[in-house]
Motif scaffolding. Structure first.
Motif, PDB file in Angstrom:
ATOM      1  N   VAL A 192       0.829  -1.215   0.000  1.00 41.03           N
ATOM      2  CA  VAL A 192       0.000   0.000   0.000  1.00 41.03           C
ATOM      3  C   VAL A 192       0.858   1.259   0.000  1.00 41.03           C
ATOM      4  O   VAL A 192       0.719   2.129  -0.881  1.00 41.03           O
ATOM      5  CB  VAL A 192      -0.960  -0.004   1.216  1.00 41.03           C
ATOM      6  CG1 VAL A 192      -1.791   1.281   1.228  1.00 41.03           C
ATOM      7  CG2 VAL A 192      -1.863  -1.222   1.173  1.00 41.03           C
ATOM      8  N   GLN A 193       1.767   1.372   0.974  1.00 41.45           N
ATOM      9  CA  GLN A 193       2.605   2.565   1.026  1.00 41.45           C
ATOM     10  C   GLN A 193       3.562   2.625  -0.164  1.00 41.45           C
ATOM     11  O   GLN A 193       3.787   3.694  -0.738  1.00 41.45           O
ATOM     12  CB  GLN A 193       3.399   2.593   2.340  1.00 41.45           C
ATOM     13  CG  GLN A 193       2.523   2.777   3.573  1.00 41.45           C
ATOM     14  CD  GLN A 193       3.334   2.667   4.865  1.00 41.45           C
ATOM     15  OE1 GLN A 193       3.029   1.843   5.723  1.00 41.45           O
ATOM     16  NE2 GLN A 193       4.361   3.477   4.995  1.00 41.45           N
ATOM     17  N   GLY A 194       4.134   1.473  -0.511  1.00 39.86           N
ATOM     18  CA  GLY A 194       5.093   1.453  -1.605  1.00 39.86           C
ATOM     19  C   GLY A 194       4.497   1.870  -2.933  1.00 39.86           C
ATOM     20  O   GLY A 194       5.157   2.527  -3.745  1.00 39.86           O
ATOM     21  N   LEU A 195       3.236   1.513  -3.178  1.00 39.21           N
ATOM     22  CA  LEU A 195       2.590   1.853  -4.446  1.00 39.21           C
ATOM     23  C   LEU A 195       2.059   3.276  -4.479  1.00 39.21           C
ATOM     24  O   LEU A 195       1.716   3.785  -5.561  1.00 39.21           O
ATOM     25  CB  LEU A 195       1.439   0.883  -4.730  1.00 39.21           C
ATOM     26  CG  LEU A 195       1.844  -0.551  -5.102  1.00 39.21           C
ATOM     27  CD1 LEU A 195       0.605  -1.427  -5.248  1.00 39.21           C
ATOM     28  CD2 LEU A 195       2.655  -0.566  -6.391  1.00 39.21           C
ATOM     29  N   THR A 196       1.986   3.938  -3.332  1.00 37.14           N
ATOM     30  CA  THR A 196       1.375   5.274  -3.307  1.00 37.14           C
ATOM     31  C   THR A 196       2.324   6.391  -2.896  1.00 37.14           C
ATOM     32  O   THR A 196       1.971   7.562  -3.038  1.00 37.14           O
ATOM     33  CB  THR A 196       0.172   5.285  -2.336  1.00 37.14           C
ATOM     34  OG1 THR A 196       0.599   4.841  -1.031  1.00 37.14           O
ATOM     35  CG2 THR A 196      -0.935   4.363  -2.828  1.00 37.14           C
ATOM     36  N   VAL A 197       3.522   6.060  -2.387  1.00 37.56           N
ATOM     37  CA  VAL A 197       4.412   7.120  -1.903  1.00 37.56           C
ATOM     38  C   VAL A 197       4.867   8.030  -3.042  1.00 37.56           C
ATOM     39  O   VAL A 197       5.037   9.242  -2.848  1.00 37.56           O
ATOM     40  CB  VAL A 197       5.629   6.515  -1.156  1.00 37.56           C
ATOM     41  CG1 VAL A 197       6.508   5.692  -2.097  1.00 37.56           C
ATOM     42  CG2 VAL A 197       6.451   7.618  -0.486  1.00 37.56           C
ATOM     43  N   GLY A 198       5.056   7.486  -4.231  1.00 39.39           N
ATOM     44  CA  GLY A 198       5.459   8.319  -5.363  1.00 39.39           C
ATOM     45  C   GLY A 198       4.377   9.327  -5.723  1.00 39.39           C
ATOM     46  O   GLY A 198       4.659  10.505  -5.984  1.00 39.39           O
ATOM     47  N   ARG A 199       3.126   8.875  -5.718  1.00 40.77           N
ATOM     48  CA  ARG A 199       2.017   9.787  -6.012  1.00 40.77           C
ATOM     49  C   ARG A 199       1.897  10.861  -4.946  1.00 40.77           C
ATOM     50  O   ARG A 199       1.606  12.021  -5.244  1.00 40.77           O
ATOM     51  CB  ARG A 199       0.710   9.007  -6.099  1.00 40.77           C
ATOM     52  CG  ARG A 199       0.670   7.952  -7.202  1.00 40.77           C
ATOM     53  CD  ARG A 199      -0.629   7.163  -7.138  1.00 40.77           C
ATOM     54  NE  ARG A 199      -0.524   5.913  -7.881  1.00 40.77           N
ATOM     55  CZ  ARG A 199      -1.427   4.950  -7.836  1.00 40.77           C
ATOM     56  NH1 ARG A 199      -2.498   5.092  -7.073  1.00 40.77           N
ATOM     57  NH2 ARG A 199      -1.265   3.844  -8.541  1.00 40.77           N
ATOM     58  N   LEU A 200       2.099  10.473  -3.686  1.00 35.52           N
ATOM     59  CA  LEU A 200       2.045  11.442  -2.597  1.00 35.52           C
ATOM     60  C   LEU A 200       3.122  12.507  -2.777  1.00 35.52           C
ATOM     61  O   LEU A 200       2.861  13.708  -2.608  1.00 35.52           O
ATOM     62  CB  LEU A 200       2.224  10.729  -1.254  1.00 35.52           C
ATOM     63  CG  LEU A 200       2.237  11.632  -0.012  1.00 35.52           C
ATOM     64  CD1 LEU A 200       0.871  12.275   0.180  1.00 35.52           C
ATOM     65  CD2 LEU A 200       2.635  10.836   1.225  1.00 35.52           C
ATOM     66  N   ALA A 201       4.322  12.078  -3.115  1.00 33.08           N
ATOM     67  CA  ALA A 201       5.415  13.026  -3.320  1.00 33.08           C
ATOM     68  C   ALA A 201       5.113  13.968  -4.474  1.00 33.08           C
ATOM     69  O   ALA A 201       5.349  15.176  -4.388  1.00 33.08           O
ATOM     70  CB  ALA A 201       6.720  12.270  -3.584  1.00 33.08           C
TER      71      ALA A 201
END
Length: 429
Positions: free
Chosen positions: A396-405
């Motif tokens: 979950v975090q790994g797939l979304t951290v780039g979008r968050l950044a």
């Protein structure tokens, strides 16, 4: 099954799962391999439940136990993975962020351990000292998971350095804290210390000794490489440094992870600039990138397969889900407190706390530490909760951290409130 047969099986499975991900799921490589491995494992469990006479689950548990995930990672793959990760971090970049990295890798790990430990003790009724062991093993961010995800994202260089540097060092510190707490919680187990004074002395010996050994071995290897102009031999010397130095650290009872990081930083920066020819740098870089990719694939495949070693029941799953919340709250404190301490003296990019909190991924090291715990009435709940936290973190975090950044950080090169850090351009690590 022999070591060669096991290694062959793991590499074949990692390759097949990687191909399935590439052709079908198209997720980032490491995460995709984990997802395929997990789905395959769950599918086999489902078949076993439908046709119990086949005994598939028991056979898979035998294979997983034969691999010995904890020993394979902590005493085999970890040294190579940490060395490879540190090799591509420049000291000049780390120098700009050293104080942030230091505070997050020390105060941050300590705060996170306490937050998770106190919360988990309250939730489960577990003795506080045992709950603190759980806090210690889920507090460090896993450099393998973090570096694997960063390869697939675009982040400003300063933020990437903070995340990478912290993950490399807090892993070593967290491992030492884990050993100390295991010694206090399970004095008859594998711990090395049974008193607070002994724990403090052991921390200095492990952490300081590991850093010193890494610097000495790295410097000696660098001096030797300066006298040699043979790329194949120099690649062999770096491999010997990573493998031999890690095992020497174990023998000398100093932190092997910290040794690997310090040695890798020295060879990757000073050694590359002053001890290698252009041809050697090219081959050393390519060799360690390949080692990193192969071991990452195998490791994430193994994490998915470890579901066979985990017990699941309603109460254990509830505890695991609650642990996700605890881990995120603890990670927030580990990031926010050092940032607040340094804010009067240093400017930070907009959204740095949120990005570093969500980007603090847990990984195989946490699972390996949980598996290495002495047998006790609490090991099952710790292992299950750790596994659930790791799966959530990576997927979950790994797939979304780039979008968050991308959402929190403006376009590359555009200052954020005059923040000097934000003027870095985006790069793909």
């Amino acid at each position: 099954m022999t070591i060669l047969q096991l290694a062959s099986l793991l590499i074949v499975m990692a390759g097949v799962f990687g191909a399935i991900n590439y052709l079908v799921l198209k997720l980032p490589s490491s995460i995709g391999i984990l997802v395929v491995s997990l789905l395959t494992s769950l599918g086999l469990i489902g078949i076993d439940l439908a046709f119990p006479g086949l005994g598939i689950a028991d056979k898979m548990r035998g294979i997983v136990a034969n691999v010995d995930f904890s020993q394979t990672l902590l005493e085999g793959m970890l040294g190579l993975l940490l060395f490879a990760g540190a090799l591509h971090v420049k000291l000049s970049d780390l120098k700009e962020e050293w104080l942030v990295v230091l505070l997050m890798a020390t105060i941050g790990v300590g705060l996170s351990t306490v937050v998770v430990g106190v919360g988990f003790s309250w939730l489960t009724g577990m003795p506080l000292i045992v709950a603190l062991v759980f806090g210690a093993l889920v507090s460090p961010t896993d450099p393998v998971a973090v570096l694997g995800v960063l390869k697939e994202t675009n982040m400003p260089k300063s933020l990437e350095t903070k995340i990478t540097g912290e993950s490399l060092f807090n892993d070593g510190v967290g491992y030492v804290v884990f050993l100390l707490l295991v010694g206090l919680a399970f004095p008859s187990g594998s711990g090395k210390s049974e008193s607070l004074s002994g724990a403090a002395l052991l921390f200095l010996q492990e952490a300081g000794g590991g850093a010193l050994l890494g610097a000495v071995l790295g410097w000696l290897t660098f001096r030797l490489m300066r006298r040699i102009n043979d790329y194949s031999l120099e690649v062999l010397l770096t491999l010997g440094l990573a493998l031999g130095g890690y095992q020497l650290s174990v023998v000398l009872h100093v932190s092997a992870p910290i040794m690997a990081v310090v040695a890798g930083l020295l060879i990757g920066d000073i050694g590359a600039r002053h001890g290698m020819s252009e041809e050697t740098r090219k081959y050393v870089d390519a060799f360690w990138k390949l080692i990193d990719e192969i071991l990452n694939a195998v490791l994430f495949m193994l994490i998915g397969a470890e579901v066979f070693a985990v017990a699941f029941s309603a109460d254990l799953v509830v505890a695991g889900v609650a642990s996700i919340v605890l881990a995120l709250a603890a990670r927030l404190s580990a990031v926010a407190v050092p940032v607040l301490i340094l804010k009067p003296f240093k400017r930070f990019s907009s959204g740095v706390v949120r990005i570093m909190t969500w980007g603090g991924l847990k990984g195989g090291i946490s699972v390996a530490l949980a598996l290495s715990l002495p047998e006790s009435e609490w090991k099952t709940i710790i292992l299950t909760s750790t596994y659930i936290v790791v799966l959530f973190s990576i997927i979950v975090q790994g797939l979304t951290v780039g979008r968050l950044a991308n959402r929190l950080i403006p376009e590359a090169g555009v200052p954020v409130n005059g923040d000097a850090d934000s003027t870095d351009t985006r790069v793909i690590s």
